[in-house]
Design an enzyme around this catalytic site. Structure first.
Site, PDB file in Angstrom:
ATOM      1  N   THR A 150       0.834  -1.216   0.000  1.00 49.94           N
ATOM      2  CA  THR A 150       0.000   0.000   0.000  1.00 49.94           C
ATOM      3  C   THR A 150       0.860   1.254   0.000  1.00 49.94           C
ATOM      4  N   GLY A 189       2.870  -2.927   8.492  1.00 46.74           N
ATOM      5  CA  GLY A 189       3.084  -3.185   9.912  1.00 46.74           C
ATOM      6  C   GLY A 189       4.539  -3.526  10.182  1.00 46.74           C
ATOM      7  N   GLU A 432      -6.181  -5.752   3.978  1.00 44.08           N
ATOM      8  CA  GLU A 432      -6.221  -6.980   3.182  1.00 44.08           C
ATOM      9  C   GLU A 432      -7.390  -6.982   2.212  1.00 44.08           C
TER      10      GLU A 432
HETATM   11  C1  LIG Z   1      -9.723 -10.405  13.404  1.00 40.17           C
HETATM   12  C2  LIG Z   1      -8.562 -10.029  14.173  1.00 40.17           C
HETATM   13  C3  LIG Z   1      -7.199 -10.111  13.565  1.00 40.17           C
HETATM   14  C4  LIG Z   1      -7.093 -11.071  12.405  1.00 40.17           C
HETATM   15  C5  LIG Z   1      -5.686 -11.124  11.821  1.00 40.17           C
HETATM   16  C6  LIG Z   1      -5.485 -12.442  11.196  1.00 40.17           C
HETATM   17  C7  LIG Z   1      -4.610 -12.473  10.031  1.00 40.17           C
HETATM   18  C8  LIG Z   1      -3.428 -13.296  10.282  1.00 40.17           C
HETATM   19  C9  LIG Z   1      -2.179 -12.639   9.926  1.00 40.17           C
HETATM   20  C10 LIG Z   1      -2.406 -11.291   9.351  1.00 40.17           C
HETATM   21  C11 LIG Z   1      -1.154 -10.640   8.989  1.00 40.17           C
HETATM   22  C12 LIG Z   1      -1.061  -9.331   8.934  1.00 40.17           C
HETATM   23  C13 LIG Z   1      -2.223  -8.449   9.175  1.00 40.17           C
HETATM   24  C14 LIG Z   1      -2.652  -7.842   7.887  1.00 40.17           C
HETATM   25  C15 LIG Z   1      -2.070  -6.454   7.695  1.00 40.17           C
HETATM   26  C16 LIG Z   1      -2.583  -5.882   6.428  1.00 40.17           C
HETATM   27  C17 LIG Z   1      -1.923  -6.074   5.271  1.00 40.17           C
HETATM   28  C18 LIG Z   1      -2.437  -5.458   4.061  1.00 40.17           C
HETATM   29  O1  LIG Z   1      -3.449  -4.782   4.039  1.00 40.17           O
HETATM   30  S1  LIG Z   1      -1.550  -5.844   2.649  1.00 40.17           S
HETATM   31  C19 LIG Z   1      -2.330  -4.909   1.391  1.00 40.17           C
HETATM   32  C20 LIG Z   1      -3.679  -5.476   1.031  1.00 40.17           C
HETATM   33  N1  LIG Z   1      -4.168  -4.820  -0.118  1.00 40.17           N
HETATM   34  C21 LIG Z   1      -5.196  -5.277  -0.832  1.00 40.17           C
HETATM   35  O2  LIG Z   1      -5.853  -6.237  -0.486  1.00 40.17           O
HETATM   36  C22 LIG Z   1      -5.488  -4.537  -2.108  1.00 40.17           C
HETATM   37  C23 LIG Z   1      -6.866  -4.856  -2.629  1.00 40.17           C
HETATM   38  N2  LIG Z   1      -6.904  -4.705  -4.089  1.00 40.17           N
HETATM   39  C24 LIG Z   1      -6.791  -5.806  -4.902  1.00 40.17           C
HETATM   40  O3  LIG Z   1      -6.655  -6.927  -4.482  1.00 40.17           O
HETATM   41  C25 LIG Z   1      -6.883  -5.536  -6.381  1.00 40.17           C
HETATM   42  O4  LIG Z   1      -6.502  -4.220  -6.664  1.00 40.17           O
HETATM   43  C26 LIG Z   1      -8.312  -5.757  -6.922  1.00 40.17           C
HETATM   44  C27 LIG Z   1      -8.626  -7.201  -6.819  1.00 40.17           C
HETATM   45  C28 LIG Z   1      -9.297  -4.934  -6.132  1.00 40.17           C
HETATM   46  C29 LIG Z   1      -8.375  -5.293  -8.350  1.00 40.17           C
HETATM   47  O5  LIG Z   1      -7.219  -5.766  -8.941  1.00 40.17           O
HETATM   48  P1  LIG Z   1      -7.017  -5.583 -10.507  1.00 40.17           P
HETATM   49  O6  LIG Z   1      -7.406  -4.189 -10.864  1.00 40.17           O
HETATM   50  O7  LIG Z   1      -5.699  -6.046 -10.923  1.00 40.17           O
HETATM   51  O8  LIG Z   1      -7.980  -6.637 -11.017  1.00 40.17           O
HETATM   52  P2  LIG Z   1      -9.357  -6.509 -11.732  1.00 40.17           P
HETATM   53  O9  LIG Z   1     -10.402  -6.095 -10.777  1.00 40.17           O
HETATM   54  O10 LIG Z   1      -9.205  -5.739 -13.003  1.00 40.17           O
HETATM   55  O11 LIG Z   1      -9.504  -8.016 -12.059  1.00 40.17           O
HETATM   56  C30 LIG Z   1      -8.591  -8.650 -12.974  1.00 40.17           C
HETATM   57  C31 LIG Z   1      -8.759 -10.108 -12.826  1.00 40.17           C
HETATM   58  O12 LIG Z   1      -7.889 -10.591 -11.782  1.00 40.17           O
HETATM   59  C32 LIG Z   1      -8.613 -11.336 -10.865  1.00 40.17           C
HETATM   60  N3  LIG Z   1      -8.000 -11.158  -9.567  1.00 40.17           N
HETATM   61  C33 LIG Z   1      -7.822 -10.006  -8.905  1.00 40.17           C
HETATM   62  N4  LIG Z   1      -7.209 -10.245  -7.730  1.00 40.17           N
HETATM   63  C34 LIG Z   1      -6.993 -11.585  -7.680  1.00 40.17           C
HETATM   64  C35 LIG Z   1      -6.406 -12.451  -6.705  1.00 40.17           C
HETATM   65  N5  LIG Z   1      -5.924 -11.998  -5.526  1.00 40.17           N
HETATM   66  N6  LIG Z   1      -6.338 -13.761  -6.974  1.00 40.17           N
HETATM   67  C36 LIG Z   1      -6.839 -14.225  -8.136  1.00 40.17           C
HETATM   68  N7  LIG Z   1      -7.432 -13.485  -9.095  1.00 40.17           N
HETATM   69  C37 LIG Z   1      -7.493 -12.163  -8.853  1.00 40.17           C
HETATM   70  C38 LIG Z   1      -9.994 -10.769 -10.914  1.00 40.17           C
HETATM   71  O13 LIG Z   1     -10.923 -11.708 -10.440  1.00 40.17           O
HETATM   72  C39 LIG Z   1     -10.144 -10.502 -12.393  1.00 40.17           C
HETATM   73  O14 LIG Z   1     -10.435 -11.700 -13.034  1.00 40.17           O
HETATM   74  P3  LIG Z   1     -11.450 -11.635 -14.293  1.00 40.17           P
HETATM   75  O15 LIG Z   1     -11.478 -13.044 -14.759  1.00 40.17           O
HETATM   76  O16 LIG Z   1     -10.837 -10.652 -15.250  1.00 40.17           O
HETATM   77  O17 LIG Z   1     -12.734 -11.135 -13.730  1.00 40.17           O
HETATM   78  C1  LIG Z   2      -4.558  -1.434  10.516  1.00 38.05           C
HETATM   79  C2  LIG Z   2      -4.092  -1.517   9.086  1.00 38.05           C
HETATM   80  C3  LIG Z   2      -2.954  -2.257   8.781  1.00 38.05           C
HETATM   81  C4  LIG Z   2      -2.491  -2.299   7.469  1.00 38.05           C
HETATM   82  N1  LIG Z   2      -1.349  -3.007   7.192  1.00 38.05           N
HETATM   83  C5  LIG Z   2      -0.876  -3.006   5.924  1.00 38.05           C
HETATM   84  C6  LIG Z   2       0.347  -3.680   5.627  1.00 38.05           C
HETATM   85  O1  LIG Z   2       0.961  -4.272   6.505  1.00 38.05           O
HETATM   86  N2  LIG Z   2       0.810  -3.661   4.360  1.00 38.05           N
HETATM   87  C7  LIG Z   2       0.142  -3.012   3.359  1.00 38.05           C
HETATM   88  O2  LIG Z   2       0.609  -3.023   2.216  1.00 38.05           O
HETATM   89  N3  LIG Z   2      -1.035  -2.351   3.606  1.00 38.05           N
HETATM   90  C8  LIG Z   2      -1.536  -2.346   4.858  1.00 38.05           C
HETATM   91  N4  LIG Z   2      -2.719  -1.684   5.124  1.00 38.05           N
HETATM   92  C9  LIG Z   2      -3.357  -0.896   4.070  1.00 38.05           C
HETATM   93  C10 LIG Z   2      -4.641  -1.533   3.572  1.00 38.05           C
HETATM   94  O3  LIG Z   2      -4.353  -2.644   2.792  1.00 38.05           O
HETATM   95  C11 LIG Z   2      -5.418  -0.453   2.783  1.00 38.05           C
HETATM   96  O4  LIG Z   2      -5.830   0.519   3.684  1.00 38.05           O
HETATM   97  C12 LIG Z   2      -6.628  -1.076   2.088  1.00 38.05           C
HETATM   98  O5  LIG Z   2      -6.197  -1.889   1.023  1.00 38.05           O
HETATM   99  C13 LIG Z   2      -7.578   0.005   1.545  1.00 38.05           C
HETATM  100  O6  LIG Z   2      -6.881   0.873   0.664  1.00 38.05           O
HETATM  101  P1  LIG Z   2      -6.928   2.468   0.939  1.00 38.05           P
HETATM  102  O7  LIG Z   2      -6.608   2.674   2.361  1.00 38.05           O
HETATM  103  O8  LIG Z   2      -6.098   3.112  -0.105  1.00 38.05           O
HETATM  104  O9  LIG Z   2      -8.449   2.849   0.735  1.00 38.05           O
HETATM  105  P2  LIG Z   2      -9.126   3.184  -0.690  1.00 38.05           P
HETATM  106  O10 LIG Z   2      -8.890   2.073  -1.637  1.00 38.05           O
HETATM  107  O11 LIG Z   2      -8.756   4.542  -1.090  1.00 38.05           O
HETATM  108  O12 LIG Z   2     -10.682   3.117  -0.262  1.00 38.05           O
HETATM  109  C14 LIG Z   2     -11.323   4.269   0.225  1.00 38.05           C
HETATM  110  C15 LIG Z   2     -12.800   4.155  -0.131  1.00 38.05           C
HETATM  111  O13 LIG Z   2     -12.919   4.111  -1.550  1.00 38.05           O
HETATM  112  C16 LIG Z   2     -13.730   3.014  -1.942  1.00 38.05           C
HETATM  113  N5  LIG Z   2     -13.264   2.436  -3.200  1.00 38.05           N
HETATM  114  C17 LIG Z   2     -11.986   2.257  -3.591  1.00 38.05           C
HETATM  115  N6  LIG Z   2     -11.935   1.664  -4.787  1.00 38.05           N
HETATM  116  C18 LIG Z   2     -13.221   1.447  -5.165  1.00 38.05           C
HETATM  117  C19 LIG Z   2     -13.854   0.852  -6.303  1.00 38.05           C
HETATM  118  N7  LIG Z   2     -13.116   0.357  -7.318  1.00 38.05           N
HETATM  119  N8  LIG Z   2     -15.193   0.769  -6.315  1.00 38.05           N
HETATM  120  C20 LIG Z   2     -15.925   1.256  -5.296  1.00 38.05           C
HETATM  121  N9  LIG Z   2     -15.402   1.849  -4.202  1.00 38.05           N
HETATM  122  C21 LIG Z   2     -14.072   1.939  -4.151  1.00 38.05           C
HETATM  123  C22 LIG Z   2     -13.563   2.011  -0.825  1.00 38.05           C
HETATM  124  O14 LIG Z   2     -14.703   1.141  -0.786  1.00 38.05           O
HETATM  125  C23 LIG Z   2     -13.461   2.889   0.407  1.00 38.05           C
HETATM  126  O15 LIG Z   2     -14.770   3.191   0.855  1.00 38.05           O
HETATM  127  C24 LIG Z   2      -3.188  -1.616   6.442  1.00 38.05           C
HETATM  128  C25 LIG Z   2      -4.343  -0.889   6.747  1.00 38.05           C
HETATM  129  C26 LIG Z   2      -4.803  -0.846   8.061  1.00 38.05           C
HETATM  130  C27 LIG Z   2      -6.047  -0.050   8.381  1.00 38.05           C
END
Ligand SMILES: CCCCCCCCCC/C=C\CCC/C=C/C(=O)SCCNC(=O)CCNC(=O)[C@H](O)C(C)(C)COP(=O)(O)OP(=O)(O)OC[C@H]1O[C@@H](n2cnc3c(N)ncnc32)[C@H](O)[C@@H]1OP(=O)(O)O
Ligand SMILES: Cc1cc2nc3c(=O)[nH]c(=O)nc-3n(C[C@H](O)[C@H](O)[C@H](O)COP(=O)(O)OP(=O)(O)OC[C@H]3O[C@@H](n4cnc5c(N)ncnc54)[C@H](O)[C@@H]3O)c2cc1C
Length: 644
Positions: A150, A189, A432
């Site tokens: 991110t 993190g 996530e």
């Molecule tokens: C409850 C108490 C605590 C619980 C904790 C327990 C957890 C244990 C350990 C946890 C460890 C650490 C804590 C977590 C800390 C946080 C970490 C983070 O947040 S890391 C960053 C996370 N970020 C995201 O998740 C970003 C989200 N965005 C996306 O995934 C993509 O941008 C997406 C999917 C929204 C869009 O991607 P893109 O634009 O490339 O794709 P399209 O939408 O155009 O789709 C294209 C095509 O790809 C397929 N697709 C997309 N993603 C995937 C995937 N992951 N796997 C497989 N396929 C994927 C999608 O379906 C489309 O397919 P199509 O056939 O074209 O429709």
């Molecule tokens: C406690 C915490 C720990 C984290 N740890 C990590 C980490 O270890 N590593 C890491 O890489 N990231 C980490 N993150 C980041 C996290 O993965 C992002 O915050 C998350 O993916 C959301 O992205 P953003 O914050 O840019 O929000 P945005 O994507 O900007 O979303 C903001 C708003 O826009 C809306 N939106 C965005 N896109 C669309 C769309 N296509 N259609 C409709 N609505 C849309 C969303 O629904 C939301 O309401 C962490 C976040 C938190 C809160």
């Protein structure tokens, strides 16, 4: 010193159990060995005095809290390593184990990301040679990592990430650079002060062409001095709603060079001369996120079970008010409104735990397929991981809040542990994969499935019922399975409604993207209903499956919990059941005439009454052709629920 006497009300409630507690404990732990493992680790932890705080964390400075969390993290990881090394059966990456151990320190660990994403990424995306070099060091915490994806400007839209990794064939290096302020990594993190390595997700450039986002393993701090390396800007992002000791940080690169071999090359590669070798699917780069989403379902269940336990115990010991003059104040557990708040939390913790185990098995099967080069199940598992992560974390977080509120002012105390649990679960709704975005991802999959269903194409398991609505209906009998089929009908209705919405907007002149956006609220709703149907069906089927090998008394109570869950969500979604009127899916026309027949005005339709040893069972009576739902309920042995 006064010995802590167990509250008499609590003792009396515990004496009323109708089932074997140890048998339920084993069921929750996944078997006797799971209970033995857990207890062994808990016994190791509970006796370590350094893990118990003399002063509440809230009274410590941010620096003291962080140092305290680091100290506890080191102790727990050493215990985990000792246990893993001693018991090969303790699989640190099963949904429950690793997170459980780290969460025993109450505050989130600064090494959570190391264990939860850095190590799994090496497992999942590093080549064999790279695993040889880094995996053991990571498992033994000789290097401490995080997952830096991110950025300040992009979290959801991964293809929009701005950090660049440009290949220089003359030195066989990648040059990492943060071209803008918004390209700075933000949130990872452990990044603030803890990690000395990280997985960096960046746009890969080679021979002046961009190949999209790829993962790189990057050392960011000196292994000896722990100071940031030249060309690295890194620090803490500051206070948050919760997760105060997760040590979330920021990271910027100024033309920072890493060896070519630090690109994770299990899937795609860049050769020495700069040639790019494509992977089977560019989505394999997203693999770690799918793993963590799968884990979150089980861990959301775990956090909710903690909150439900606190609320249930408090409800047993708290006495308040005097409905009958001169009588003792009743336990608040006897108030129907209190049951309505707490029992669904108990049922949901079981529903999400069993669904999380089911999803983990599906994920394990997928990773085996991927190793064989078979990507067939990837789309469905992505859709499942997205919606289940979204719904489980949202349900867990809102029910944790509901449990807190059920404990009145004492629930607002830090010492209740609700604030910590709330902060952890609130984070999972966003990280996530943000809630709405994840449901829209599942909706992409459902729109494709709907088109195939209309064409009569056989679909993957979790959407197969969409086709059956085009064929002769099975004879529906008076069982909870009928409610599950009702949820399928609602899901089909919502999917159809969203698909029709997109078509309507396209016919009115919008292009697909605008039509999708205009229908996106319906798309989110369709995913929610599809996901709810999966949880209801999985919970019910898992209970049926396990009931065959457990004592009758326990089976009865777990069956009641699953019926309670089904009943609760029928009532919560009664509008959806009511709304799905005529779905012209060819021959079978079914009509939900009314949610409750005129004769049924009991509390079931106006309220919700359940007690853990007895529950109202919704007997759903349906008939084919015009599907007419009438609900009748049967009296329970504990509460008069009025006439039905
Ligand atoms: C409850 C108490 C605590 C619980 C904790 C327990 C957890 C244990 C350990 C946890 C460890 C650490 C804590 C977590 C800390 C946080 C970490 C983070 O947040 S890391 C960053 C996370 N970020 C995201 O998740 C970003 C989200 N965005 C996306 O995934 C993509 O941008 C997406 C999917 C929204 C869009 O991607 P893109 O634009 O490339 O794709 P399209 O939408 O155009 O789709 C294209 C095509 O790809 C397929 N697709 C997309 N993603 C995937 C995937 N992951 N796997 C497989 N396929 C994927 C999608 O379906 C489309 O397919 P199509 O056939 O074209 O429709
Ligand atoms: C406690 C915490 C720990 C984290 N740890 C990590 C980490 O270890 N590593 C890491 O890489 N990231 C980490 N993150 C980041 C996290 O993965 C992002 O915050 C998350 O993916 C959301 O992205 P953003 O914050 O840019 O929000 P945005 O994507 O900007 O979303 C903001 C708003 O826009 C809306 N939106 C965005 N896109 C669309 C769309 N296509 N259609 C409709 N609505 C849309 C969303 O629904 C939301 O309401 C962490 C976040 C938190 C809160």
């Amino acid at each position: 010193m006064a010995v802590n006497k167990v509250n008499e009300d609590l003792l009396r409630e515990r004496a009323r159990y109708t089932f074997n507690i140890e048998e339920l404990t084993n069921f929750i732990d996944g078997g006797e060995e799971g209970t033995r493992n857990r207890r062994e680790v808990e016994d190791m932890v509970i006796h370590v005095k350094e893990l118990h705080d003399e002063v509440p964390e809230d009274y410590l400075s941010h620096k003291e809290r962080y140092e305290n969390a680091v100290k506890k993290g080191c102790i727990l990881i050493d215990l985990l390593k000792e246990h893993v090394l001693r018991h090969s059966s303790f699989d640190a990456y099963k949904p429950s184990n690793m997170y459980r151990v780290l969460s025993m320190a109450k505050e989130v660990s600064p090494v959570l990301l190391h264990m939860g994403m850095f190590v799994p990424t090496i497992f999942g995306q590093a080549s064999a040679e790279q695993q040889e070099e880094w995996l053991h060091k990571a498992l033994m915490l000789e290097i401490i990592g995080t997952y830096a994806q991110t950025e300040l400007g992009h979290g959801t839209f991964l293809r929009g990430l701005e950090t660049t990794a440009t290949y220089d064939p003359s030195t066989e290096e990648f040059v990492l650079h943060s071209p803008t302020l918004t390209s700075y990594k933000w949130w990872p993190g452990g990044l603030g002060q803890t990690a000395n390595h990280c997985i960096v997700v960046a746009q890969l450039y080679s021979r002046e062409k961009c190949y999209g986002v790829h993962a790189f393993l990057v050392q960011i701090r000196d292994s000896e001095t722990h100071m940031p390396l030249p060309g690295i800007k890194v620090g803490d992002i500051g206070p948050k709603l919760g997760f105060q000791t997760a040590n979330n940080g920021f990271l910027g690169f100024d033309h920072f060079r890493i060896p070519r071999k630090n690109m994770l090359m299990r899937n795609a590669q860049v050769l020495k001369d700069g040639r790019y070798v494509k992977s089977k699917s560019d989505k394999l780069t997203y693999g770690t996120m799918m793993l963590v989403r799968v884990m979150i379902v089980s861990d959301a269940a775990y956090e909710l079970s903690r909150a439900a336990t606190i609320a249930a115990r408090y409800s047993a010991v708290r006495r308040q008010s005097m409905p009958r003059p001169g009588q003792p104040e009743p336990q608040i557990l006897d108030y129907v409104t209190q049951q309505h708040k707490v029992f669904i939390a108990i049922a949901t913790s079981h529903a999400l735990r069993l669904t999380g185990g089911w999803l983990w098995d599906a994920y394990s099967s997928l990773t085996h397929d991927l190793d064989q080069g078979n990507l067939d199940q990837l789309p469905e598992l992505h859709a499942l991981a997205c919606c289940l992560k979204a719904i489980s974390s949202r349900d867990s977080n809102s029910l944790v809040e509901q449990c807190r509120m059920s404990c009145g002012g004492h629930g607002y105390m830090s010492s209740s542990n609700f604030p910590t649990i709330y902060g952890a679960t609130a984070a999972t709704v966003t990280y996530e994969g943000e809630y709405t975005v994840m449901l829209l991802q599942t909706a992409r999959y459902l729109m494709k499935a709907w088109k195939e269903a209309l064409g009569g194409i056989v679909l993957t398991p979790t959407v197969a019922y969409m086709v059956t609505y085009n064929k002769a209906k099975p004879a529906w009998v008076n069982t909870p399975e009928a409610i599950i089929q009702g949820f399928h009908a609602v899901a089909v209705g919502k999917v159809k409604e969203a698909a029709d919405g997109i078509e309507y907007h396209q016919n009115s002149g919008k292009d697909y993207e605008d039509a999708w956006n205009a229908a996106s609220v319906m798309l989110v709703k369709a995913s929610e209903c599809y996901c709810r149907a999966i949880i209801c069906e999985t919970f019910w089927k898992e209970i049926q499956k396990h009931s065959r090998s457990m004592s009758r008394n326990l089976a009865v109570v777990l069956q009641q919990l699953s019926e309670l869950y089904l009943s609760y969500w029928v009532l919560e979604r009664s509008g959806d059941f009511f709304q799905v009127r005529t779905v012209p899916l060819t021959r079978t026309k079914f009509e939900f005439v009314s949610f409750a027949s005129p004769k049924c005005h009991c509390q079931m339709c106006t309220g919700f009454v359940a007690h853990i040893t007895s529950v109202v069972v919704l007997a759903v009576q349906v008939s084919i052709q015009n599907l007419t739902l009438t609900f009748c309920t049967r009296k329970r042995n504990e509460f008069d629920i009025g006439s039905c």
